[in-house]
Design a protein around this motif. Structure first.
Motif, PDB file in Angstrom:
ATOM      1  N   UNK A   1       3.474  27.109  -9.832  1.00  0.00           N
ATOM      2  CA  UNK A   1       3.545  27.778  -8.531  1.00  0.00           C
ATOM      3  C   UNK A   1       3.809  29.265  -8.646  1.00  0.00           C
TER       4      UNK A   1
ATOM      5  N   UNK B   1       6.596  22.777 -12.633  1.00  0.00           N
ATOM      6  CA  UNK B   1       6.274  23.199 -11.263  1.00  0.00           C
ATOM      7  C   UNK B   1       6.499  24.689 -11.036  1.00  0.00           C
TER       8      UNK B   1
ATOM      9  N   UNK C   1      10.623  20.119 -16.006  1.00  0.00           N
ATOM     10  CA  UNK C   1      10.639  18.701 -15.629  1.00  0.00           C
ATOM     11  C   UNK C   1       9.266  18.044 -15.625  1.00  0.00           C
ATOM     12  N   UNK C   2       8.269  18.697 -15.052  1.00  0.00           N
ATOM     13  CA  UNK C   2       6.936  18.080 -14.981  1.00  0.00           C
ATOM     14  C   UNK C   2       6.018  18.603 -16.059  1.00  0.00           C
TER      15      UNK C   2
ATOM     16  N   UNK D   1       6.495  30.893 -10.166  1.00  0.00           N
ATOM     17  CA  UNK D   1       7.897  31.333 -10.060  1.00  0.00           C
ATOM     18  C   UNK D   1       8.536  31.429 -11.438  1.00  0.00           C
TER      19      UNK D   1
ATOM     20  N   UNK E   1      13.860  28.965  -5.983  1.00  0.00           N
ATOM     21  CA  UNK E   1      13.006  27.806  -5.746  1.00  0.00           C
ATOM     22  C   UNK E   1      12.718  27.006  -7.013  1.00  0.00           C
TER      23      UNK E   1
ATOM     24  N   UNK F   1      15.102  25.948  -8.993  1.00  0.00           N
ATOM     25  CA  UNK F   1      16.310  25.178  -9.322  1.00  0.00           C
ATOM     26  C   UNK F   1      16.052  23.683  -9.383  1.00  0.00           C
ATOM     27  N   UNK F   2      16.392  23.089 -10.543  1.00  0.00           N
ATOM     28  CA  UNK F   2      16.212  21.648 -10.705  1.00  0.00           C
ATOM     29  C   UNK F   2      14.830  21.282 -11.195  1.00  0.00           C
ATOM     30  N   UNK F   3      13.913  22.252 -11.194  1.00  0.00           N
ATOM     31  CA  UNK F   3      12.509  21.952 -11.491  1.00  0.00           C
ATOM     32  C   UNK F   3      12.056  22.423 -12.879  1.00  0.00           C
TER      33      UNK F   3
END
Lengths: 553, 128
Positions: free
Chosen positions: A117, A113, A132-133, A119, A125, A127-129
Motif C-alpha cells: 500500500x 501490506x 505479516x502477509x 507505507x 497505518x 501498525x500490526x501489519x
C-alpha cells in the motif's frame, strides 16, 4: 449388505453415520463452476465443424490454442516459481535460498501490506501489519538484503506489487546495479496490473487515470531498457479469487490487457515494441476440465486480439504467456491435508493447459503463511508432476477431445460476450467507476456460496465428510519483533542519508509527475538518494490524490 | 449490524457474502468498506447505534487491531457493543482475543445459516 456397511463405520466404537456420497453426488450440479452445462457424453458431432488449422493450429503457430511454443515442456519445463515472503528481508532471503535449494527455478516475492500500500513500517497505518502477509521492503537497504547472495543475472524474479510497482521496479534495478548486474540482464516480472486492483485485489493507491499512466511509463521504460523483463502480469487470479467465474476471469483479464495496449498505443508506442513482453497470470481452480479449456481459449483469444484488433506483425506480440497459481480460495481450513490433493489436481490442470510458470499453494494456505515443510511439499507436487506422470512428454495432449474442444469454444464465446459488454459500457475504467465489477463479483461469489449451502457443490471436509475434531498442524507465526526492527532500520536510514539530495530528488519527482513525464528515471533517482517507499508514494499522492471505492456488496 | 474491514487487508469477498446473507435475512447492515482504522470502526458503530460489530481480518494484524477497536469502543462509551471476528484467526489466538473482549470468533467453513443465526443471537441478546 455392502451398501449398508459403507454408510456406517465400526472400529470398536459406536457406529457413526457418515455422509452418503452417492446421495450427495446425486444432488450435484452437472455444470462447470461457471455454470456451463456438461453433457453426459460428447461425440465427434460436438466438434464436427472444428477446423484444425484455423481454430487450433500447431503449438507455436497462430492462433496458439495448443501452446505458444512448438515443443513446450519437451524442450523446457514450466518455471517452478513459488510465491513467498514474510518478516524482514533477511528472513525472506533465507526462505528464497531454501526454496531454490529445494528445487524451485524462479523467485516470486510476496510483500507485506504496508509495502503493497506504499507505507513505511513506521507509518501509523502499518501498525500490526509489518511483515505479516509478506516481506517488509521500504528502502534500498531492504532490497539489497532481500536479494543478498542471489545472482540477479542468473535468477529470474517476479514481484507481486501493483500500486507502488514503479517503486519496486526502481529498487530492483538499483539493487541489481549494486550487484554489478545491468538492467538489460535482468529477467523477471513485475505484476504492475493496477486495473485488477480496482476490480478485485483492492491494493490501489491513486485514482485510475494517473495509475494507468504509471503503468504505461513502465511499458515505455522497460521495453527500451530491459529486453528480458516482463513489465506487466495482466492478472485474472485475483479476480477469480474475489468471486469471478472462469468465464469472467478470462473476459475481465483480456479486457484489462486490451486497455493497457490501447493506452500504450495512445502514448505513441508501437505495438510490436512492447507487446512481446506482456505476460498474464491466471488461477487454476478445482473444476479440472474447465480450467484447461479456459487456458486454451485465452491463448486463442489474445492471438486474435493482437493481430486483428491491434495489427501486430511480430508473432511474439500474439503469444499469451502466463504464470498460474493454484486456487487459494478452493482450499480449506478444515482437514488441511485435503489441500495437498486439491493443489495437485489444480497443478495438473495448469500443466495440461500449457502454463509457462506455476505456483502451487501449500496445504496450510487457509491457516497462515506456509511453514517450511508445507512449502517443500508444494514444490514436490510440481516435481512429481514434471518427472513422474509423463504429462510433460507431449504438447497439449487433450487437443481433439470432444469435450475439451467443445468447452474451449463455449468459454471463448461467453467471454467475448462479456468483453463486448464492457466495451459498450465505455471500457474498463468506466466499468470500474460504475461499480459493474463489484456487483458482478459479489453476485458470482454469493451464488457459489449458496450452491455450497444447498449442497449442489461441495467442499470435502466442510459441507461433506466433516470431522468432529481437527488435527493440530504447525502454523507459521510471524515474530512481532520484526515490526520493531524494520521501524528502526527505516529510521536509521533517514538519519544517515544526504537530506538535500533526497529533498531534491523528491521535488524533481513531484514536478515531473505534474508535467506527466515518464517517472521511472525520477523514481530511480529517489531510490538512489535513499528515499523511502512512503516518501515516494506520499509525493505522488500529493499530485494524484487517493482513490476511495464505493461500498457495494 | 456494522460489518468492517480493519486495517490494510483488502480481501472483501467473505464479508460481502455475509453482508448480503444478513441483509437477505432482514438485518440492517452497514458495511464500512476497506481500510478502516479502529477509530473509524468505533465511530461508525456509535453513529449507527450498532447492535454488533463484525470484523473481517485476514492479514494477521488482528492481535493489534481488534483489541485496539475494543479500546476505542470503550473510550467512546459504547464498550457494550459486542465485537465478533472472522477471517484468518489462528486457534491459539482465540483465548487472547476473548480475554480482550471479543464475543465470538467465526472462521472459514462456518455455514452461512449458522453465521446469520449466531450473529442475530448476539445482536439481540448481549447489548444492555
Amino acid at each position: 449388505m455392502w451398501a449398508m456397511m459403507s454408510k456406517t463405520s465400526f472400529v470398536g466404537r459406536e457406529t457413526v453415520k457418515q455422509d452418503d456420497i452417492d446421495s450427495l453426488a446425486q444432488g450435484r450440479e452437472f455444470s462447470t463452476l461457471s455454470g456451463i452445462p456438461v453433457k453426459e457424453i460428447y461425440t465427434p458431432d460436438d466438434i464436427s465443424s472444428l477446423n484444425y488449422e484455423k481454430r487450433l493450429g500447431e503449438p507455436g503457430s497462430y492462433p496458439y490454442t495448443r501452446g505458444v511454443h512448438r515443443a513446450m515442456y519437451c524442450k523446457r519445463l514450466w518455471t517452478m516459481r513459488q510465491f513467498s515472503g514474510f518478516g524482514t528481508p533477511d528472513q525472506t532471503n533465507e526462505r528464497f535460498k531454501y526454496l531454490l535449494s529445494t528445487g524451485e527455478t524462479g523467485l516470486s516475492v510476496a510483500f507485506d501490506m504496508p509495502t503493497l500500500m506504499g507505507y513505511d513500517p513506521d507509518d501509523p497505518l502499518s501498525r500490526g501489519e509489518v511483515g505479516r502477509e509478506g516481506v517488509s521492503v521500504a528502502t534500498i537497504r531492504d532490497a539489497e538484503r532481500l536479494f543478498s547472495g542471489i545472482p540477479l543475472d542468473r535468477v529470474s524474479v517476479s514481484m507481486t506489487i501493483n500500486g507502488p510497482a514503479i517503486v519496486l521496479l526502481a529498487l530492483y534495478i538499483v539493487a541489481a546495479e549494486r550487484q554489478g548486474v545491468g538492467q538489460a540482464e535482468l529477467s523477471g516480472t513485475l505484476q504492475n496490473d493496477i486495473l485488477k486492483e480496482y476490480i478485485a485485489q483492492k491494493e490501489f493507491i491513486f485514482p485510475p487515470e494517473p495509475s494507468v499512466r504509471l503503468v504505461v511509463d513502465t511499458f515505455e521504460y522497460c521495453s527500451r531498457n530491459m529486453p528480458k523483463y516482463n513489465f506487466i502480469s495482466v492478472s485474472g487470479y485475483h479476480i477469480r479469487e474475489a468471486g469471478a467465474t472462469a468465464v469472467q476471469e478470462l473476459a475481465f483479464t483480456l479486457a484489462d490487457g486490451i486497455t493497457y495496449v490501447e493506452k500504450a498505443v495512445e502514448r505513441g508506442l508501437s505495438v510490436d515494441d512492447f507487446a512481446p513482453r506482456i505476460s498474464f497470470f491466471f488461477d487454476s481452480h478445482i473444476d479440472f476440465f474447465e480450467e484447461i479449456a479456459k487456458f486454451r481459449a485465452a491463448r486463442r483469444m489474445w492471438a486474435r486480439i493482437m493481430t486483428e484488433r491491434f495489427g501486430a506483425k511480430n508473432p511474439r506480440s500474439a503469444w499469451l504467456r502466463f504464470h498460474t497459481q493454484t486456487a487459494g480460495v478452493s482450499l480449506t481450513a478444515q482437514q488441511p491435508l485435503n489441500n495437498v490433493v486439491r493443489t495437485a489436481y489444480e497443478a495438473l490442470a495448469a500443466v495440461l493447459g500449457g502454463t509457462q510458470s506455476l505456483h502451487t499453494n501449500a496445504m496450510d494456505e487457509a491457516l497462515g503463511l506456509p511453514t517450511e515443510e508445507a512449502a517443500k511439499l508444494a514444490l514436490r507436487t510440481q516435481q512429481i508432476l514434471a518427472l513422474e506422470t509423463g504429462v510433460a512428454n507431449t504438447v497439449d495432449p487433450l487437443a481433439g477431445s470432444y469435450y475439451i474442444e467443445s468447452l474451449t469454444e463455449a468459454i471463448e464465446e461467453q467471454a467475448w460476450k462479456i468483453i463486448g459488454e464492457i466495451e459498450n459500457m465505455g471500457g474498463v475504467i468506466r466499468a470500474i467507476e460504475s461499480g459493474y465489477y463489484q456487483r458482478a463479483l459479489s453476485d458470482s461469489a454469493y451464488r457459489y456460496q449458496r450452491s455450497l449451502e444447498e449442497k449442489r457443490r461441495f467442499l470435502v471436509g466442510v459441507n461433506a465428510f466433516r470431522d468432529d475434531e481437527e488435527p493440530k498442524i504447525p502454523v507459521f507465526k510471524v515474530d512481532p519483533e520484526i515490526e520493531r526492527s524494520q521501524v528502526e532500520a527505516v529510521r536509521t536510514l533517514r538519519e544517515k542519508r544526504d537530506k538535500s539530495r533526497l529533498e531534491h530528488a523528491l521535488e524533481e519527482l513531484a514536478s515531473a509527475s505534474k508535467r506527466q513525464e515518464n517517472l521511472v528515471p525520477f523514481v530511480i533517482e529517489c531510490v538512489r538518494s535513499d528515499a523511502t517507499m512512503g516518501e515516494i508514494v506520499k509525493t505522488l499522492k500529493g499530485v494524484y490524490g487517493e482513490y476511495l471505492e464505493p461500498r457495494i456488496f | 449490524m456494522v460489518l468492517a474491514k480493519l486495517g490494510l487487508d483488502g480481501h472483501d469477498r467473505g464479508i460481502k457474502v455475509i453482508a448480503r446473507a444478513l441483509s437477505d435475512s432482514g438485518m440492517e447492515v452497514v458495511y464500512t468498506g476497506l481500510r478502516q482504522t479502529p477509530e473509524q470502526v468505533a465511530n461508525a458503530a456509535l453513529q449507527e447505534d450498532a447492535d454488533v460489530v463484525a470484523v473481517s481480518i485476514l492479514s494477521g494484524a488482528h492481535m493489534t487491531l481488534v483489541p485496539a477497536l475494543i479500546q476505542c469502543l470503550r473510550s467512546l462509551g459504547v464498550g457494550d457493543i459486542p465485537v465478533v471476528v472472522g477471517g484468518i484467526i489462528p486457534n491459539e489466538d482465540s483465548p487472547a482475543l476473548k480475554a480482550a473482549g471479543v464475543a465470538d470468533i467465526m472462521g472459514p467453513g462456518t455455514p452461512l445459516s449458522q453465521l446469520v443465526k449466531r450473529l442475530t443471537e448476539i445482536a439481540k441478546s448481549e447489548r444492555r
